[in-house]
Design a protein around this motif. Structure first.
Motif, PDB file in Angstrom:
ATOM      1  N   ILE A  14       0.857  -1.191   0.000  1.00 27.17           N
ATOM      2  CA  ILE A  14       0.000   0.000   0.000  1.00 27.17           C
ATOM      3  C   ILE A  14       0.885   1.231   0.000  1.00 27.17           C
ATOM      4  CG2 ILE A  14      -1.764   1.265   1.285  1.00 27.17           C
ATOM      5  CD1 ILE A  14      -1.675  -2.059   2.480  1.00 27.17           C
ATOM      6  N   LEU A  19      -3.205   5.917   1.185  1.00 30.75           N
ATOM      7  CA  LEU A  19      -3.563   6.043   2.595  1.00 30.75           C
ATOM      8  C   LEU A  19      -3.791   7.477   3.049  1.00 30.75           C
ATOM      9  CD1 LEU A  19      -1.245   3.589   4.556  1.00 30.75           C
ATOM     10  CD2 LEU A  19      -3.731   3.675   4.640  1.00 30.75           C
ATOM     11  N   LEU A  51       0.633  -7.010   5.147  1.00 31.60           N
ATOM     12  CA  LEU A  51       0.514  -5.695   4.522  1.00 31.60           C
ATOM     13  C   LEU A  51       1.856  -4.972   4.605  1.00 31.60           C
ATOM     14  CD1 LEU A  51      -2.940  -4.529   5.974  1.00 31.60           C
ATOM     15  CD2 LEU A  51      -2.485  -5.800   3.858  1.00 31.60           C
ATOM     16  N   SER A  53       3.190  -1.421   4.135  1.00 33.19           N
ATOM     17  CA  SER A  53       2.514  -0.130   4.044  1.00 33.19           C
ATOM     18  C   SER A  53       3.445   1.061   4.195  1.00 33.19           C
ATOM     19  CB  SER A  53       1.425  -0.036   5.119  1.00 33.19           C
ATOM     20  OG  SER A  53       0.766   1.214   5.063  1.00 33.19           O
ATOM     21  N   TYR A  91      -4.110   1.073  11.522  1.00 34.90           N
ATOM     22  CA  TYR A  91      -4.324  -0.319  11.108  1.00 34.90           C
ATOM     23  C   TYR A  91      -4.945  -1.134  12.239  1.00 34.90           C
ATOM     24  CZ  TYR A  91      -2.044  -0.053   6.569  1.00 34.90           C
ATOM     25  OH  TYR A  91      -1.752   0.236   5.259  1.00 34.90           O
ATOM     26  N   ILE A 136       2.016  -5.688   9.791  1.00 29.81           N
ATOM     27  CA  ILE A 136       2.085  -4.459   9.008  1.00 29.81           C
ATOM     28  C   ILE A 136       3.565  -4.109   8.904  1.00 29.81           C
ATOM     29  CG2 ILE A 136       1.219  -2.119   8.713  1.00 29.81           C
ATOM     30  CD1 ILE A 136      -0.997  -4.248   9.080  1.00 29.81           C
ATOM     31  N   ASN A 138       6.875  -2.063   7.372  1.00 28.67           N
ATOM     32  CA  ASN A 138       7.293  -0.797   6.772  1.00 28.67           C
ATOM     33  C   ASN A 138       8.801  -0.670   6.938  1.00 28.67           C
ATOM     34  OD1 ASN A 138       7.245   1.701   5.527  1.00 28.67           O
ATOM     35  ND2 ASN A 138       6.297   2.790   7.238  1.00 28.67           N
TER      36      ASN A 138
END
Length: 368
Positions: A14, A19, A51, A53, A91, A136, A138
């Motif tokens: 994503i 977002l 995910l 993100s 999230y 999640i 990153n």
């Protein structure tokens, strides 16, 4: 053509522009809520979902009142520190109504380049997925410098896909696929439905420009596709801005699919088998039989250890008559392996003086 419901393990990337509202810098809560619904739908089908993100810097810069222009490194890291809290909380709040627990995993390029860190990351993600959690992931923008950065989450997502053995990677983008040219300026540009092989001609069609708050362009997406498909993971580029983008893709939304070159497990085994071994472990007949039935190698079955290796290095596995059984990535240093060889898993902590992993070489890290 692949469908999402066929995926055993799915990675979804994503971007910031999906977002975060470009004008206000605020989180697009309705879009995130719809994505959470998609994740819950896939989890209900038995699919593991990770995910990857972006968004921490985009969220943090708004809170700190930083300009929309390019930021200095220290400003980006400060924005990431503020924004990452908000991103994780967003999230968590979006997934909680569906009974899904979210976990935050921050990584840098060093975590995949260093084999010990790579194995630790893999083990952590596997454990989270086994517990039904949605990680999640990153880039750790708060500490990452140019030397240890991925620089874009397209390639990070591909690395995560390879790390956890995913069979599909979805890049939610601002364009509905890969085109022969820039569709916004070239009326003759055509979209590819399926790309079986990334040729020099395909690479020449990729543009450089990122969009809005995002950093990646088509070149980074092609790099991601090359990495993912070589690791046995099919990849799709599709338009991410509509609500419920994953259900939209399943229901026939336009996209470009890049075909996986191998099965994910086969690709990983080939990679492990190709590594230069740093040592050897000799196992007894019982352990050799267990390995052939798909079991991990436990310390109890090891009779000898040789070489100079660290955690995460490749070692050859030899049977009781010195026959080569295969090789794998060992979870202990040579000193530790020598200390615990022949002992039961319950005795590892006593032997070492600190807790250790039950398996000397996990079955997923082994090529026989």
């Amino acid at each position: 053509m692949a469908t999402l419901t066929q995926a055993r393990r799915l990675i979804v990337k994503i971007g910031s522009a999906l977002l975060v509202d470009r004008q206000t810098g605020a989180l697009r809560e309705d879009w995130l809520s719809s994505l959470a619904g998609d994740v819950a739908w896939l989890r209900g089908l038995g699919t593991d979902v990770v995910l990857v993100s972006s968004g921490s810097i985009a969220l943090g810069r708004g809170v700190l009142g930083l300009p929309a222009a390019d930021l200095a490194l220290e400003q980006s890291q400060a924005a990431a520190a503020v924004g990452q809290i908000r991103l994780a909380r967003a999230y968590e709040q979006a997934l909680a109504p569906h009974g899904i627990t979210a976990a935050q995993v921050l990584v840098t390029l060093e975590d995949s380049a260093n084999r010990r860190r790579y194995l630790n990351s893999r083990a952590t993600l596997e454990t989270l997925l086994g517990l039904g959690v949605v990680p999640i992931v990153n880039e750790n923008d708060t500490i990452a410098t140019d030397e240890i950065r991925y620089g874009d989450n397209d390639r990070l997502a591909a690395q995560v896909a390879v790390t956890v053995g995913a069979d599909q990677l979805i890049l939610l983008s601002d364009v509905d696929g890969f085109y022969s040219g820039n569709p916004t300026v070239e009326s003759t540009a055509r979209r590819f439905d399926v790309i079986d092989r990334i040729t020099p001609q395909i690479e020449a069609m990729a543009g450089d420009a990122g969009s809005g708050l995002s950093k990646g362009g088509m070149k980074t997406k092609l790099m991601a596709a090359r990495m993912a498909t070589a690791g046995g993971c099919a990849m799709a580029i599709t338009l991410g801005s509509p609500l419920n983008p994953l259900k939209q893709l399943e229901n026939g939304a336009t996209a470009t699919w890049f075909t996986a070159q191998l099965d994910p497990q086969a690709a990983r085994k080939r990679w492990i088998a190709s590594m230069k071994p740093r040592g050897e472990v000799i196992v007894d007949a019982g352990a050799a039989r267990a390995l052939k039935t798909g079991k991990s190698l436990l310390p109890a079955g090891v009779t000898a250890v040789m070489g100079r290796f660290g955690r995460g290095d490749a070692v050859v596995i030899l049977g009781p008559q010195d026959q080569r059984l295969g090789q794998g990535l060992i979870r202990y240093t040579v000193t530790e392996a020598e200390t615990i060889r022949g002992c039961k898993s319950s005795e590892i902590e006593t032997r070492l003086g600190y807790p250790g992993r039950a398996a000397l070489i996990h079955r997923d890290d082994m090529a026989l």
